[in-house]
Write a protein that holds these residues in place. Structure first.
Motif, PDB file in Angstrom:
ATOM      1  N   MET A   1       0.803  -1.053  -0.098  1.00  9.34           N
ATOM      2  CA  MET A   1      -0.112  -0.054  -0.028  1.00  9.34           C
ATOM      3  C   MET A   1       0.804   1.062  -0.050  1.00  9.34           C
ATOM      4  SD  MET A   1      -2.998   1.154   2.633  1.00  9.34           S
ATOM      5  CE  MET A   1      -4.279   0.360   1.927  1.00  9.34           C
ATOM      6  N   GLY A   2       0.272   2.021  -0.764  1.00  7.25           N
ATOM      7  CA  GLY A   2       1.182   3.305  -0.825  1.00  7.25           C
ATOM      8  C   GLY A   2       1.144   4.519   0.457  1.00  7.25           C
ATOM      9  N   LYS A   3       1.755   5.332   0.440  1.00  5.57           N
ATOM     10  CA  LYS A   3       1.597   6.447   1.503  1.00  5.57           C
ATOM     11  C   LYS A   3       1.315   7.717   1.182  1.00  5.57           C
ATOM     12  CE  LYS A   3       5.727   4.400   3.860  1.00  5.57           C
ATOM     13  NZ  LYS A   3       6.971   4.692   4.388  1.00  5.57           N
ATOM     14  N   VAL A   4       0.702   8.553   1.896  1.00  6.71           N
ATOM     15  CA  VAL A   4       0.280   9.914   1.485  1.00  6.71           C
ATOM     16  C   VAL A   4       1.042  10.742   2.362  1.00  6.71           C
ATOM     17  CG1 VAL A   4      -1.811  11.493   1.511  1.00  6.71           C
ATOM     18  CG2 VAL A   4      -1.964   8.945   0.859  1.00  6.71           C
ATOM     19  N   PHE A   5       1.512  12.016   1.634  1.00  4.11           N
ATOM     20  CA  PHE A   5       2.306  12.933   2.644  1.00  4.11           C
ATOM     21  C   PHE A   5       1.331  14.086   2.218  1.00  4.11           C
ATOM     22  CE2 PHE A   5       5.544   9.839   1.786  1.00  4.11           C
ATOM     23  CZ  PHE A   5       6.263   9.699   2.962  1.00  4.11           C
ATOM     24  N   VAL A   6       1.454  14.973   3.383  1.00  6.15           N
ATOM     25  CA  VAL A   6       0.931  16.238   3.133  1.00  6.15           C
ATOM     26  C   VAL A   6       1.981  17.108   3.537  1.00  6.15           C
ATOM     27  CG1 VAL A   6      -1.119  17.986   3.898  1.00  6.15           C
ATOM     28  CG2 VAL A   6      -1.601  15.521   3.738  1.00  6.15           C
ATOM     29  N   VAL A   7       2.500  18.147   2.451  1.00  4.46           N
ATOM     30  CA  VAL A   7       3.527  19.058   2.792  1.00  4.46           C
ATOM     31  C   VAL A   7       3.307  20.334   2.521  1.00  4.46           C
ATOM     32  CG1 VAL A   7       5.250  17.108   2.607  1.00  4.46           C
ATOM     33  CG2 VAL A   7       4.363  18.564   0.589  1.00  4.46           C
ATOM     34  N   GLY A   8       3.802  21.297   3.101  1.00  4.23           N
ATOM     35  CA  GLY A   8       3.659  22.735   2.769  1.00  4.23           C
ATOM     36  C   GLY A   8       4.983  23.113   1.827  1.00  4.23           C
ATOM     37  N   VAL A   9       4.693  24.026   0.893  1.00  6.47           N
ATOM     38  CA  VAL A   9       5.981  24.428   0.012  1.00  6.47           C
ATOM     39  C   VAL A   9       6.385  25.958   0.386  1.00  6.47           C
ATOM     40  CG1 VAL A   9       5.742  22.765  -1.676  1.00  6.47           C
ATOM     41  CG2 VAL A   9       4.763  24.815  -1.858  1.00  6.47           C
ATOM     42  N   GLY A  10       5.858  26.460   1.505  1.00  6.79           N
ATOM     43  CA  GLY A  10       6.356  27.965   1.647  1.00  6.79           C
ATOM     44  C   GLY A  10       5.616  28.989   1.248  1.00  6.79           C
ATOM     45  N   PRO A  11       6.069  30.335   1.619  1.00 11.09           N
ATOM     46  CA  PRO A  11       5.123  31.112   0.952  1.00 11.09           C
ATOM     47  C   PRO A  11       5.227  31.754  -0.493  1.00 11.09           C
ATOM     48  CG  PRO A  11       7.196  32.025   2.189  1.00 11.09           C
ATOM     49  CD  PRO A  11       7.346  30.460   2.279  1.00 11.09           C
ATOM     50  N   GLY A  12       5.831  30.763  -1.172  1.00 13.14           N
ATOM     51  CA  GLY A  12       5.875  31.327  -2.738  1.00 13.14           C
ATOM     52  C   GLY A  12       6.941  31.305  -3.409  1.00 13.14           C
ATOM     53  N   SER A  13       8.007  30.458  -2.941  1.00 18.10           N
ATOM     54  CA  SER A  13       9.386  30.555  -3.752  1.00 18.10           C
ATOM     55  C   SER A  13      10.016  29.209  -3.267  1.00 18.10           C
ATOM     56  CB  SER A  13      10.519  31.642  -2.942  1.00 18.10           C
ATOM     57  OG  SER A  13      11.682  31.175  -3.424  1.00 18.10           O
ATOM     58  N   GLN A  14      10.532  28.556  -4.025  1.00 14.83           N
ATOM     59  CA  GLN A  14      11.240  27.314  -3.949  1.00 14.83           C
ATOM     60  C   GLN A  14      12.496  27.544  -2.706  1.00 14.83           C
ATOM     61  OE1 GLN A  14      12.640  24.612  -6.657  1.00 14.83           O
ATOM     62  NE2 GLN A  14      10.850  24.438  -7.813  1.00 14.83           N
ATOM     63  N   ASP A  15      12.731  28.525  -2.619  1.00 15.01           N
ATOM     64  CA  ASP A  15      13.882  29.081  -1.469  1.00 15.01           C
ATOM     65  C   ASP A  15      13.642  28.523  -0.036  1.00 15.01           C
ATOM     66  OD1 ASP A  15      15.580  30.068  -3.501  1.00 15.01           O
ATOM     67  OD2 ASP A  15      14.711  32.056  -3.130  1.00 15.01           O
ATOM     68  N   TYR A  16      12.106  28.466   0.116  1.00 16.13           N
ATOM     69  CA  TYR A  16      11.434  28.215   1.290  1.00 16.13           C
ATOM     70  C   TYR A  16      11.132  26.585   1.546  1.00 16.13           C
ATOM     71  CZ  TYR A  16      11.365  33.163   1.667  1.00 16.13           C
ATOM     72  OH  TYR A  16      11.578  34.437   1.710  1.00 16.13           O
ATOM     73  N   ILE A  17      11.356  25.902   0.387  1.00 11.86           N
ATOM     74  CA  ILE A  17      11.050  24.425   0.582  1.00 11.86           C
ATOM     75  C   ILE A  17      12.215  23.648   1.373  1.00 11.86           C
ATOM     76  CG2 ILE A  17      10.695  22.356  -0.481  1.00 11.86           C
ATOM     77  CD1 ILE A  17       9.833  24.118  -3.027  1.00 11.86           C
TER      78      ILE A  17
END
Length: 67
Positions: A1-17
């Motif tokens: 069975m697979g996994k589900v991840f819920v993640v945030g990517v920051g406030p609008g820039s890849q710099d915050y990931i």
């Protein structure tokens, strides 16, 4: 069975990931998100199955108290 991840990517820039979120996204088979968010991570999801959700989609899934 697979996994589900819920993640945030920051406030609008890849710099915050964070690195752990970057690894989760890169390792994912399917990515689901709002277009704005997916645009931020577009270079990380080029070869993935992508589902765009909208606010309207979310409203459809909110239970109502209709009896």
């Amino acid at each position: 069975m697979g996994k589900v991840f819920v993640v945030g990517v920051g406030p609008g820039s890849q710099d915050y990931i964070t690195e752990i979120v970057r690894k989760i996204i890169v390792g994912a088979d399917v990515v689901v998100g709002h277009k704005y968010t997916l645009d931020i991570i577009s270079n990380l999801i080029q070869d993935k199955k992508v589902h765009i959700i909208t606010m309207e989609d979310q409203k459809k899934n909110i239970p109502t108290n209709q009896e």
